[in-house]
Design an enzyme around this catalytic site. Structure first.
Site, PDB file in Angstrom:
ATOM      1  CB  SER A  23      -1.136   0.067   1.604  1.00 13.48           C
ATOM      2  OG  SER A  23       0.301  -0.558   2.219  1.00 13.48           O
ATOM      3  CG  ASN A 110      -3.684  -5.255  12.779  1.00 13.07           C
ATOM      4  OD1 ASN A 110      -3.148  -5.265  11.557  1.00 13.07           O
ATOM      5  ND2 ASN A 110      -4.174  -6.584  12.994  1.00 13.07           N
ATOM      6  CG  HIS A 156     -43.813  21.599 -10.928  1.00 17.02           C
ATOM      7  ND1 HIS A 156     -43.294  20.731 -10.134  1.00 17.02           N
ATOM      8  CD2 HIS A 156     -44.159  22.031  -9.309  1.00 17.02           C
ATOM      9  CE1 HIS A 156     -44.220  19.728  -9.146  1.00 17.02           C
ATOM     10  NE2 HIS A 156     -45.205  21.052  -8.738  1.00 17.02           N
ATOM     11  CB  SER A 277     -16.893  26.308 -27.618  1.00 18.32           C
ATOM     12  OG  SER A 277     -16.512  25.455 -28.845  1.00 18.32           O
ATOM     13  CE1 TYR A 317      -6.396  -3.395   8.513  1.00 15.75           C
ATOM     14  CE2 TYR A 317      -5.090  -5.620   8.719  1.00 15.75           C
ATOM     15  CZ  TYR A 317      -5.366  -4.134   7.704  1.00 15.75           C
ATOM     16  OH  TYR A 317      -4.731  -4.133   6.924  1.00 15.75           O
ATOM     17  CE  LYS A 325      -4.319   3.279   5.016  1.00 16.01           C
ATOM     18  NZ  LYS A 325      -4.958   1.889   4.908  1.00 16.01           N
TER      19      LYS A 325
HETATM   20  N1  ARG Z   1      -1.576  -1.689   4.911  1.00 26.11           N
HETATM   21  C1  ARG Z   1      -2.836  -1.489   6.071  1.00 26.11           C
HETATM   22  C2  ARG Z   1      -3.519  -1.031   5.846  1.00 26.11           C
HETATM   23  O1  ARG Z   1      -3.950   0.263   5.303  1.00 26.11           O
HETATM   24  C3  ARG Z   1      -1.549  -1.481   7.758  1.00 26.11           C
HETATM   25  C4  ARG Z   1      -2.229  -2.822   8.866  1.00 26.11           C
HETATM   26  C5  ARG Z   1      -1.407  -4.272   8.190  1.00 26.11           C
HETATM   27  N2  ARG Z   1      -2.098  -5.313   8.928  1.00 26.11           N
HETATM   28  C6  ARG Z   1      -1.952  -5.981   8.853  1.00 26.11           C
HETATM   29  N3  ARG Z   1      -2.384  -6.972   9.571  1.00 26.11           N
HETATM   30  N4  ARG Z   1      -1.636  -6.438   7.467  1.00 26.11           N
HETATM   31  O2  ARG Z   1      -4.535  -1.560   6.474  1.00 26.11           O
END
Ligand code: ARG
Length: 459
Positions: A23, A110, A156, A277, A317, A325
């Site tokens: 990520s 997490n 309307h 335009s 999680y 994100k």
């Molecule tokens: N990149 C992960 C996210 O945005 C971070 C948390 C990762 N935790 C895990 N248990 N793999 O959620």
């Protein structure tokens, strides 16, 4: 590939798997929140004696160094790290050695990412509120200047009753005031600190969660560790707030586009907020308003995406949550741009008050007032409605306004009409008599403007 979790694996991650899982390309945006959170965590670990004060000092120095080096361009966040958390930890260990390996004590990515995202959303809410505030001031100004700028009010898309430009703008003022307070509500609800929840079940280290929360300016720690790591309600709330803001901006844009058309000409957008335009030399297009209307779909999309992502996730999680994100970042950027550009557009547009007034005169916006005149002279409303209906038909046939008919013509339809009818249905009278709270009459509007004045002063 720089991973935090190689120990239990005997094989390298497949490259495509690595890329799919990573990520860093988008969560690098959370660098300053990540470091701020780590600074608070390390401070707390030092304070509680979980690490020594020397270790704490060296961690803090290392973290501050990373932030400075990135912001001054000496250190680049590259895709060789899985995510921003790995980037920071790996760099810290490179810089300060073994003490860096202690930063993650009593913490999981997490609760770390839950914290980063909360802090990011929290600070963005502050910025969005500032943008909405600037818009509110602009609307307030337009209202104060246009208390007797007559324009037709529509239902309307048909002319209905006369209002003023101040009153019409006042409707948007109410919408954006609600938007502002909605953002404040979201902020208040999210302002609790998830750090210390660990992976999902807290930790056996004697963490001081109250301390971490207060170091990071939260009202206190969150109360359930499983919820802490898997709650993204605040993202959904912000995306709802933004969707509503965009819906308001989109409706307003639609009106701006209509008002700016040749046929209406109630306003003229400034050259600096219009586009041309490539083929039709005469064109001056309201592209900004159209784009704001168009980008509304994009922000709704983020909300739908997030609601859908969350709906099947069991506690606690799960990696699905990483999907919180990109769309959120995009929705925030989009909404902020739209609010700022929209504010610039309306602060530079020129009002064609003459056209607004002419349009109010044509279109029988005073027909209700003509009926009310009869009612005041003893005619039951339902009968008055029928009489004025016939009058309007007659005037349409002649191609004139009610005001243009002679008293003889009026009397032919109802003998109740007298000379004072002309004043009773004049634009000025129609508007000025509407003075119940919330109506367009100047006395009512002045009260609202005074209320808005105190609302704005308290922001
Ligand atoms: N990149 C992960 C996210 O945005 C971070 C948390 C990762 N935790 C895990 N248990 N793999 O959620």
């Amino acid at each position: 590939m720089a991973q935090l979790w190689g120990g239990r694996f005997t094989k390298e991650t497949d490259q495509m798997v690595y890329d799919f899982n990573a990520s860093i390309s988008f969560d690098k945006r959370l660098l300053s929140q990540d470091i701020e959170g780590s600074i608070a965590h390390a401070t707390m670990l030092g304070e509680t004696g979980i690490i020594t004060s020397d270790e704490r000092d060296s961690i803090l120095e290392g973290l501050r160094g990373i932030l400075m080096d990135v912001s001054e361009g000496r250190l680049e966040i590259t895709n060789e790290y899985e995510d921003v958390h790995s980037f920071v930890e790996a760099n810290l260990i490179d810089r300060i050695g073994d003490a860096g390996k202690k930063l993650h004590t009593g913490r999981s990515r997490n609760d770390q990412v839950a914290l980063d995202m909360r802090m990011y959303v929290r600070s963005e809410i502050g910025e969005i509120k500032a943008d909405v505030k600037a818009l509110l001031f602009e609307l307030h100004d337009l209202m104060k200047k246009n208390l007797d700028t007559y324009m037709p009010g529509f239902t309307h898309m048909q002319k209905a009753q006369p209002v003023t430009f101040a009153h019409h703008i006042g409707a948007y003022m109410e919408m954006f005031k609600r938007d502002y307070t909605r953002l404040t509500d979201t902020y208040e609800r999210l302002n609790y600190c998830p750090l210390g929840a660990g992976a999902l079940a807290g930790t056996t280290y004697p963490l001081d969660r109250e301390l971490t929360a207060s170091l990071l300016h939260f009202k206190g720690p969150t109360l359930n560790s499983m919820d802490s790591v898997s709650d993204r309600d605040y993202v959904i709330e912000l995306l709802s707030d933004l969707s509503i803001i965009m819906m308001h901006l989109s409706r307003f844009s639609e009106e701006i586009i209509t008002w700016n058309s040749n046929e209406y000409s109630f306003i003229e957008l400034d050259d600096s907020y219009s586009t041309g335009s490539s083929i039709m030399p005469q064109k001056k297009n309201p592209d900004i308003a159209e784009l704001v209307r168009g980008k509304t779909g994009r922000v709704y999309g983020a909300l739908m995406s997030m609601l859908t992502t969350m709906k099947g996730i069991p506690l606690a999680y799960n990696k699905d949550m990483q999907e919180d994100k990109e769309f959120t970042f995009d929705a925030i950027d989009t909404a902020k741009d739209c609010i700022v550009l929209f504010t610039g557009m309306i602060s530079t547009m020129r009002l064609r008050t003459d056209k607004m007034e002419q349009s109010t005169m044509r279109g029988f916006a005073n027909a209700t007032d003509a009926a009310d005149y009869l009612v005041k002279h003893g005619v039951p409303f339902r009968d008055a409605h029928g009489i004025i209906g016939r009058l309007v038909l007659y005037a349409i046939d002649k191609g004139v306004a009610i005001d243009d008919l002679s008293l003889e013509e009026l009397k032919e339809i109802s003998p109740v009409f007298e000379e004072d009818i002309y004043q009773a249905i004049s634009l000025k009278e129609c508007v000025e008599k509407r003075n119940t709270i919330g109506a367009p009459g100047p006395d009512a509007m002045k009260k609202v403007i005074a209320e808005n004045e105190s609302f704005l002063a308290a922001l």
